[in-house]
Enzyme design. Structure first.
Site, PDB file in Angstrom:
ATOM      1  N   ASP A  66       9.352  60.114  45.164  1.00  0.00           N
ATOM      2  CA  ASP A  66       9.105  60.449  46.576  1.00  0.00           C
ATOM      3  C   ASP A  66       8.619  61.885  46.773  1.00  0.00           C
ATOM      4  O   ASP A  66       8.447  62.328  47.915  1.00  0.00           O
ATOM      5  CB  ASP A  66      10.389  60.242  47.399  1.00  0.00           C
ATOM      6  CG  ASP A  66      10.560  58.797  47.887  1.00  0.00           C
ATOM      7  OD1 ASP A  66       9.558  58.062  47.942  1.00  0.00           O
ATOM      8  OD2 ASP A  66      11.709  58.426  48.214  1.00  0.00           O
ATOM      9  N   HIS A 124      13.184  59.643  60.140  1.00  0.00           N
ATOM     10  CA  HIS A 124      12.808  61.067  60.198  1.00  0.00           C
ATOM     11  C   HIS A 124      12.092  61.301  61.529  1.00  0.00           C
ATOM     12  O   HIS A 124      11.339  60.425  61.985  1.00  0.00           O
ATOM     13  CB  HIS A 124      11.797  61.428  59.091  1.00  0.00           C
ATOM     14  CG  HIS A 124      12.383  61.796  57.779  1.00  0.00           C
ATOM     15  ND1 HIS A 124      11.744  61.505  56.590  1.00  0.00           N
ATOM     16  CD2 HIS A 124      13.516  62.473  57.433  1.00  0.00           C
ATOM     17  CE1 HIS A 124      12.466  61.965  55.576  1.00  0.00           C
ATOM     18  NE2 HIS A 124      13.547  62.550  56.063  1.00  0.00           N
ATOM     19  N   CYS A 166       3.912  62.813  56.369  1.00  0.00           N
ATOM     20  CA  CYS A 166       4.886  62.929  55.278  1.00  0.00           C
ATOM     21  C   CYS A 166       4.275  63.582  54.043  1.00  0.00           C
ATOM     22  O   CYS A 166       4.972  64.251  53.284  1.00  0.00           O
ATOM     23  CB  CYS A 166       5.404  61.553  54.874  1.00  0.00           C
ATOM     24  SG  CYS A 166       6.277  60.673  56.162  1.00  0.00           S
TER      25      CYS A 166
HETATM   26  N1  ARG Z   1      10.939  57.324  50.739  1.00  0.00           N
HETATM   27  C1  ARG Z   1      11.048  58.571  51.434  1.00  0.00           C
HETATM   28  C2  ARG Z   1      12.423  58.691  52.056  1.00  0.00           C
HETATM   29  O1  ARG Z   1      12.915  57.711  52.558  1.00  0.00           O
HETATM   30  C3  ARG Z   1       9.965  58.713  52.444  1.00  0.00           C
HETATM   31  C4  ARG Z   1       9.896  60.059  53.077  1.00  0.00           C
HETATM   32  C5  ARG Z   1       8.829  60.155  54.129  1.00  0.00           C
HETATM   33  N2  ARG Z   1       8.641  61.470  54.567  1.00  0.00           N
HETATM   34  C6  ARG Z   1       8.641  61.879  55.841  1.00  0.00           C
HETATM   35  N3  ARG Z   1       8.329  63.113  56.106  1.00  0.00           N
HETATM   36  N4  ARG Z   1       8.965  61.077  56.821  1.00  0.00           N
HETATM   37  O2  ARG Z   1      13.013  59.736  52.064  1.00  0.00           O
END
Ligand code: ARG
Length: 270
Positions: free
Chosen positions: A68, A168, A262
């Site tokens: 990630d 988020h 992201c």
């Molecule tokens: N798989 C990651 C998580 O769940 C995705 C993060 C996405 N990033 C963001 N800035 N929304 O943490």
């Protein structure tokens, strides 16, 4: 209305070790995985788009075992040259915090704070004018808000997220220009919805469909708004407000619950 793009300084991380191997949000299906080569091609296009738009893009070396890490927005929050490091909620991502901090220290950023409380960088902290909008509810610990306000020297406005698909803040709200945002009301608790309606009475409100294709996970330079190409209704609305929407396909990254914003960390030097 004439809109003005300003040159941004961005940090990105090539998805060289990207995959969907664990599940820490409802979008992630480890059994399905992701196409790593396609993810790289899609990411390269996003990077080239930023360069074409005149932005300065830096890259941090991806670390094996941190799939990630491509989501650079989570790596820190940078305001006025001060770097608030990230501390991740899930052990799977914990090592990303120090990896990003190391990059900053090695690249001449002297004002760096290793945080006490969990915060997932610009995933949950979005600078809107001179206030920091701060998501909480799933990832960033509300105790981090005081830490951020004190260290970065900006007032923090907490917003509580309630829908696990929009875990988020940057999946539910995007800052378009100084006093302008777009957001998905249903992602927020009632008191936060009220606050947003007070702060931004003219905000562009996203529909269920806009949010579900991650249309709010957008990057704006004040004029160009880069967003997932499937968010066609949002793109039309943005154009109607004088912005220049640019759609991109990041289908492979959406499999981990991420998209344009992201993948993009803004480095605010001053
Ligand atoms: N798989 C990651 C998580 O769940 C995705 C993060 C996405 N990033 C963001 N800035 N929304 O943490």
């Amino acid at each position: 209305m004439t809109r003005q793009a300003t040159v941004r300084h961005l940090l990105m991380c090539r998805p060289h070790h990207y995959d969907v191997r664990y599940s820490i949000n409802p979008w992630m299906e480890p059994a399905d995985g992701a196409d790593g080569d396609l993810a790289v091609r899609q990411w390269v296009r996003l990077r080239e788009l930023y360069l074409d738009l005149g932005h300065k893009v830096e890259e941090i070396e991806p670390v094996e075992g941190l799939p990630d890490m491509v989501f650079a927005a989570n790596g820190a929050t940078v305001v006025g040259g001060r770097v608030l490091g990230a501390r991740f909620r899930h052990p799977e991502r914990a090592a990303e915090g120090p990896a990003y901090l190391d990059w900053f220290r090695a690249h001449g950023w002297d004002d760096v704070l290793d945080p006490v409380h969990v915060n997932e960088g610009e995933g949950d902290y979005l600078l809107a004018g001179d206030r920091l909008l701060a998501g909480t509810g799933f990832r960033t610990d509300p105790r981090s808000h005081a830490e951020a306000a004190e260290y970065l020297g900006v007032p923090v406005t907490p917003l509580r997220l309630v829908d696990p698909r929009y875990y988020h803040l940057d999946t539910a709200l995007a800052v378009l220009a100084e006093g302008e945002v777009m957001y998905y009301p249903a992602a927020f608790a009632p008191e936060s919805r009220e606050l947003l309606a007070d702060l931004y009475p003219e905000a562009l409100l996203a529909t269920d469909e806009d949010a579900a294709v991650f249309g709010l996970n957008a990057f704006s330079d004040g004029y160009n708004v880069v967003l997932p190409e499937a968010a066609t209704r949002l793109a039309r609305e943005l154009a109607g407000r004088g912005f220049h929407p640019v759609g991109v396909d990041l289908s492979e990254l959406l499999k981990a619950g991420g998209s344009v914003k992201c993948c993009t960390l803004e480095l605010r030097d001053r």
